[in-house]
Each structure stands twice: as C-alpha cells, then as structure tokens.
Design a protein around this motif. Structure first.
Motif, PDB file in Angstrom:
ATOM      1  N   UNK A  80      55.888  38.174  69.631  1.00 38.74           N
ATOM      2  CA  UNK A  80      56.685  37.307  68.757  1.00 38.74           C
ATOM      3  C   UNK A  80      56.376  35.837  69.035  1.00 38.74           C
ATOM      4  N   UNK A  81      56.205  35.509  70.308  1.00 41.70           N
ATOM      5  CA  UNK A  81      55.878  34.122  70.654  1.00 41.70           C
ATOM      6  C   UNK A  81      54.517  33.729  70.097  1.00 41.70           C
ATOM      7  N   UNK A  82      53.540  34.643  70.215  1.00 38.61           N
ATOM      8  CA  UNK A  82      52.213  34.374  69.661  1.00 38.61           C
ATOM      9  C   UNK A  82      52.271  34.248  68.145  1.00 38.61           C
ATOM     10  N   UNK A  83      53.108  35.080  67.519  1.00 35.01           N
ATOM     11  CA  UNK A  83      53.262  35.026  66.067  1.00 35.01           C
ATOM     12  C   UNK A  83      53.824  33.678  65.627  1.00 35.01           C
ATOM     13  N   UNK A  84      54.860  33.223  66.325  1.00 32.52           N
ATOM     14  CA  UNK A  84      55.462  31.933  65.985  1.00 32.52           C
ATOM     15  C   UNK A  84      54.460  30.805  66.187  1.00 32.52           C
ATOM     16  N   UNK A  85      53.743  30.865  67.313  1.00 33.18           N
ATOM     17  CA  UNK A  85      52.752  29.819  67.586  1.00 33.18           C
ATOM     18  C   UNK A  85      51.642  29.842  66.531  1.00 33.18           C
ATOM     19  N   UNK A  86      51.175  31.056  66.186  1.00 28.88           N
ATOM     20  CA  UNK A  86      50.136  31.174  65.166  1.00 28.88           C
ATOM     21  C   UNK A  86      50.615  30.707  63.807  1.00 28.88           C
ATOM     22  N   UNK A  87      51.866  31.024  63.482  1.00 27.82           N
ATOM     23  CA  UNK A  87      52.431  30.597  62.196  1.00 27.82           C
ATOM     24  C   UNK A  87      52.506  29.077  62.126  1.00 27.82           C
ATOM     25  N   UNK A  88      52.971  28.465  63.191  1.00 23.33           N
ATOM     26  CA  UNK A  88      53.127  27.010  63.195  1.00 23.33           C
ATOM     27  C   UNK A  88      51.790  26.296  63.047  1.00 23.33           C
ATOM     28  N   UNK A  89      50.734  26.915  63.538  1.00 27.47           N
ATOM     29  CA  UNK A  89      49.415  26.282  63.489  1.00 27.47           C
ATOM     30  C   UNK A  89      48.543  26.841  62.363  1.00 27.47           C
ATOM     31  N   UNK A  90      49.144  27.623  61.460  1.00 23.52           N
ATOM     32  CA  UNK A  90      48.408  28.111  60.297  1.00 23.52           C
ATOM     33  C   UNK A  90      47.414  29.212  60.601  1.00 23.52           C
ATOM     34  N   UNK A  91      47.589  29.923  61.729  1.00 22.57           N
ATOM     35  CA  UNK A  91      46.650  30.987  62.090  1.00 22.57           C
ATOM     36  C   UNK A  91      47.144  32.367  61.690  1.00 22.57           C
ATOM     37  N   UNK A  92      48.408  32.467  61.259  1.00 25.66           N
ATOM     38  CA  UNK A  92      48.948  33.724  60.756  1.00 25.66           C
ATOM     39  C   UNK A  92      49.738  33.436  59.485  1.00 25.66           C
ATOM     40  N   UNK A  93      49.976  34.469  58.712  1.00 27.52           N
ATOM     41  CA  UNK A  93      50.744  34.309  57.482  1.00 27.52           C
ATOM     42  C   UNK A  93      50.001  34.870  56.283  1.00 27.52           C
ATOM     43  N   UNK A 279      55.344  20.149  43.560  1.00 22.99           N
ATOM     44  CA  UNK A 279      55.537  18.893  44.300  1.00 22.99           C
ATOM     45  C   UNK A 279      56.514  19.071  45.450  1.00 22.99           C
ATOM     46  N   UNK A 280      57.604  19.738  45.182  1.00 21.88           N
ATOM     47  CA  UNK A 280      58.655  19.901  46.183  1.00 21.88           C
ATOM     48  C   UNK A 280      58.731  21.359  46.591  1.00 21.88           C
ATOM     49  N   UNK A 281      58.322  21.660  47.820  1.00 21.91           N
ATOM     50  CA  UNK A 281      58.425  23.019  48.334  1.00 21.91           C
ATOM     51  C   UNK A 281      58.269  22.989  49.845  1.00 21.91           C
ATOM     52  N   UNK A 282      58.733  24.068  50.477  1.00 24.32           N
ATOM     53  CA  UNK A 282      58.525  24.205  51.915  1.00 24.32           C
ATOM     54  C   UNK A 282      57.066  24.569  52.137  1.00 24.32           C
ATOM     55  N   UNK A 283      56.371  23.762  52.918  1.00 24.89           N
ATOM     56  CA  UNK A 283      54.946  23.963  53.124  1.00 24.89           C
ATOM     57  C   UNK A 283      54.700  24.992  54.236  1.00 24.89           C
ATOM     58  N   UNK A 284      54.140  26.132  53.891  1.00 29.40           N
ATOM     59  CA  UNK A 284      53.764  27.127  54.893  1.00 29.40           C
ATOM     60  C   UNK A 284      52.494  26.663  55.588  1.00 29.40           C
ATOM     61  N   UNK A 285      52.460  26.671  56.926  1.00 25.56           N
ATOM     62  CA  UNK A 285      51.277  26.175  57.640  1.00 25.56           C
ATOM     63  C   UNK A 285      49.981  26.880  57.237  1.00 25.56           C
ATOM     64  N   UNK A 286      50.021  28.192  56.985  1.00 24.41           N
ATOM     65  CA  UNK A 286      48.799  28.908  56.594  1.00 24.41           C
ATOM     66  C   UNK A 286      48.281  28.406  55.250  1.00 24.41           C
ATOM     67  N   UNK A 287      49.195  28.111  54.326  1.00 29.02           N
ATOM     68  CA  UNK A 287      48.796  27.588  53.017  1.00 29.02           C
ATOM     69  C   UNK A 287      48.200  26.197  53.173  1.00 29.02           C
ATOM     70  N   UNK A 288      48.817  25.377  54.040  1.00 31.98           N
ATOM     71  CA  UNK A 288      48.288  24.035  54.288  1.00 31.98           C
ATOM     72  C   UNK A 288      46.889  24.108  54.904  1.00 31.98           C
ATOM     73  N   UNK A 289      46.698  25.031  55.844  1.00 26.42           N
ATOM     74  CA  UNK A 289      45.390  25.176  56.476  1.00 26.42           C
ATOM     75  C   UNK A 289      44.350  25.644  55.454  1.00 26.42           C
ATOM     76  N   UNK A 290      44.760  26.548  54.571  1.00 31.69           N
ATOM     77  CA  UNK A 290      43.842  27.045  53.546  1.00 31.69           C
ATOM     78  C   UNK A 290      43.434  25.921  52.594  1.00 31.69           C
ATOM     79  N   UNK A 291      44.402  25.129  52.151  1.00 32.62           N
ATOM     80  CA  UNK A 291      44.103  24.009  51.249  1.00 32.62           C
ATOM     81  C   UNK A 291      43.172  23.006  51.916  1.00 32.62           C
ATOM     82  N   UNK A 292      43.400  22.719  53.196  1.00 27.17           N
ATOM     83  CA  UNK A 292      42.535  21.788  53.917  1.00 27.17           C
ATOM     84  C   UNK A 292      41.106  22.330  53.986  1.00 27.17           C
ATOM     85  N   UNK A 293      40.985  23.630  54.181  1.00 31.62           N
ATOM     86  CA  UNK A 293      39.652  24.245  54.239  1.00 31.62           C
ATOM     87  C   UNK A 293      38.946  24.151  52.883  1.00 31.62           C
TER      88      UNK A 293
END
Length: 316
Positions: A80-93, A279-293
C-alpha cells in the motif's frame, strides 16, 4: 480474542529479522517499544512466543503462526505504501485517453508504448472518436483527455487545449505515382485521378471537399471510402488513388517508403493537433505524467517533421 494488528506486524518483523533490535529497525521503532509489545502480547495470550535461550530468536509454533498473519499484514502495508508513493509520482494508476483514429494509430500508439516502458504499472485505456464525441466523453468522465485536431475551441467550453503540432494537410499517394514524374504539377491534374475519402466525421472529409472546390470542381472521383488508415495506405500502395492526409501521418510512414506527398500546396484550415482536457479538475499524477510524455515526444518530433516537409519542393 481480538488481536491488535500492529502487535502482529511487530511480531512478524522480529521473526523475520531474527532479533528485537533488528525487527524494531525494520519498522522504524525503538527496541524498548517492541520489547514491551511482545511482553504484553505474551502476557495476554498466556503462551510464550519465542523459545527461551535461543539466538537468533526462534518462534514457538504459536509465535510462528501469529507471525505469519502479521507478515501478510506487513506485506500488504508495504504494498500500500508503494502504491501511494507510485500514485503520487505518476508511476501507477489509469490513463483514459481518446483520440482521432489516424493520429492515434500512426503517432500516439508508439508514444504510449514508450511511456509504459518507463511506467509499466500505469494502465492505458484508449478509445477513438472525433471532436464532438471526445468532448462528450470528457464531460461525461469517460476519458481523462483527448488528443485531436481542433480549429477553434469555443469560449466557455470549460476545456483547455495545448497545441502539440501545427496542422498541415498534404495530398498523399504511392511513391510510384505518375504525378510525381511531372516537372511542374498543375493542381487541376489531381482531379484526373480517383480518390480515397477520409472517414465520415473526420475533419479531413471536409478538407477534401474544400480542396475539390478550390480546384474548380464540385466533387472528386471517390473510388474507396470507409476504411481505416491502414486500409487506405494499402489501397494507395496498390493503385493510383489519392487521398488527403495530415503531413505528420505521411511523415510517420517515411521509413516504409510506400507513400509520399505530392509537391503541391493545398488549402487547409488553421488547425492544430493538441491535448484537450477540462480546465477545472483534480489532476491525477499518472495523467499528468502521460501528458508530459506526449508533449516531450512531439517536441522531439517537430524539427524532424519540418525537415521532412522542406525536403519536398512545394509548387506555388
């Protein structure tokens, strides 16, 4: 008897590490605190948890059984800790992306693969559609973003559009097409050949109509319609049929050496390929990482596409 999960986790850590001090270090706790927990647990159970006098510590059958349960909890906690860490950094989701077929198939699909090579625990759910369908899907929360060409984004739409690539249409044909032998190509000659119609609903369909009108005709000789990008390319490779395509799509087939663009300028609307999101939404880290890529991938592609375009001498 109700057990405290934290006590079982501490017991599991001690059994795993072979000592109280080592188990405490494993959990980031102090040795006295873990010792008190084990003493309290033994007193409550009325049974020893470790065989006396053994070093490293050896659990009793009851201690081993309880430690096994604690180990399952410890493993789940770590996951669970790894999942949370991965989610926060856009590595899971999960990333739900929709887009126009030609661009998704020939450009975006490879970028998705590259993204997942670096982030294998992110799942991509891809769908197809043109602008009206994609807008509806975003508003209904069926997709997180769209990658599509847009002319103008209506004010008050609640959407944000980030350009990835400026639009430019070309007339595509096979590399052995007879028009490529012309020293000076007259645009009107395009009407002498059959055409492959873009899919209905595609912006390219309207662009083909505008091209035909600019050539002084009301309609082109449509010989084939309704196919996918792959089927259109395969049809072109085996015939003298023409079609209208974004230049970036023709560029993507450059190594295949099967299709190319005719050296003729054609009218095309001010349109750009880009990322479309609310324009207005909660940004999921995985989506942000994907857009950056995706943005980085197109930034790397831009100069290559420009050089490819300049390699063709466009007639005026």
């Amino acid at each position: 008897m109700k057990m405290d999960e934290r006590h079982l986790i501490q017991l599991a850590a001690v059994v795993q590490a072979g000592g109280v001090t080592e188990g405490a270090n494993l959990l980031g706790l102090t040795q006295p605190a873990v010792s008190r927990t084990l003493a309290m647990l033994e007193k409550r159970l009325g049974e020893p948890l470790f065989v006396k006098g053994r070093r490293p510590l050896q659990p009793t059958p009851l201690g081993r059984a309880l430690a096994d349960h604690g180990q399952a909890m410890l493993t789940a906690t770590r996951k669970a800790s790894l999942l949370v860490d991965g989610f926060r950094h856009g590595r899971t989701g999960v990333v739900r992306v929709g887009g126009t077929p030609f661009f998704m198939d020939v450009l975006i699909s490879g970028m998705i693969a590259e993204f997942q090579d670096a982030t294998p625990d992110v799942r991509i759910e891809q769908s197809y559609g043109y602008l009206p369908d994609l807008l509806a899907a975003i508003n209904a929360d069926r997709i997180d973003l769209a990658i599509c060409p847009i002319d103008v984004l209506d004010e008050g739409s609640g959407m944000r559009f980030q350009e990835l690539l400026p639009g430019r249409n070309v007339v595509a044909c096979r590399v052995t097409h007879p028009l490529l032998l012309r020293r000076k190509l007259d645009p009107a000659e395009l009407l002498d050949f059959p055409w492959i119609a873009p899919p209905p609903g595609s912006p390219l369909f309207a662009d083909l109509h505008s091209l035909v009108l600019s050539l002084g005709a009301t309609e082109a000789k449509i010989r084939y319609s309704g196919g996918s990008l792959v089927s259109a390319v395969n049809y072109m490779k085996a015939s003298d049929a023409l079609t209208i395509l974004p230049h970036s799509v023709v560029f993507a087939y450059r190594n295949d050496k099967s299709i190319t663009a005719l050296p003729v300028n054609i009218p095309h609307p001010e349109r750009a390929l880009g990322l479309l999101r609310r324009e207005e939404e909660i940004r999921a880290p995985a989506v942000e990482a994907f857009c950056a890529h995706i943005r980085k991938s197109f930034e790397d592609l831009k100069h290559l596409i420009k050089r490819h375009e300049q390699a063709v001498i466009w007639s005026l």
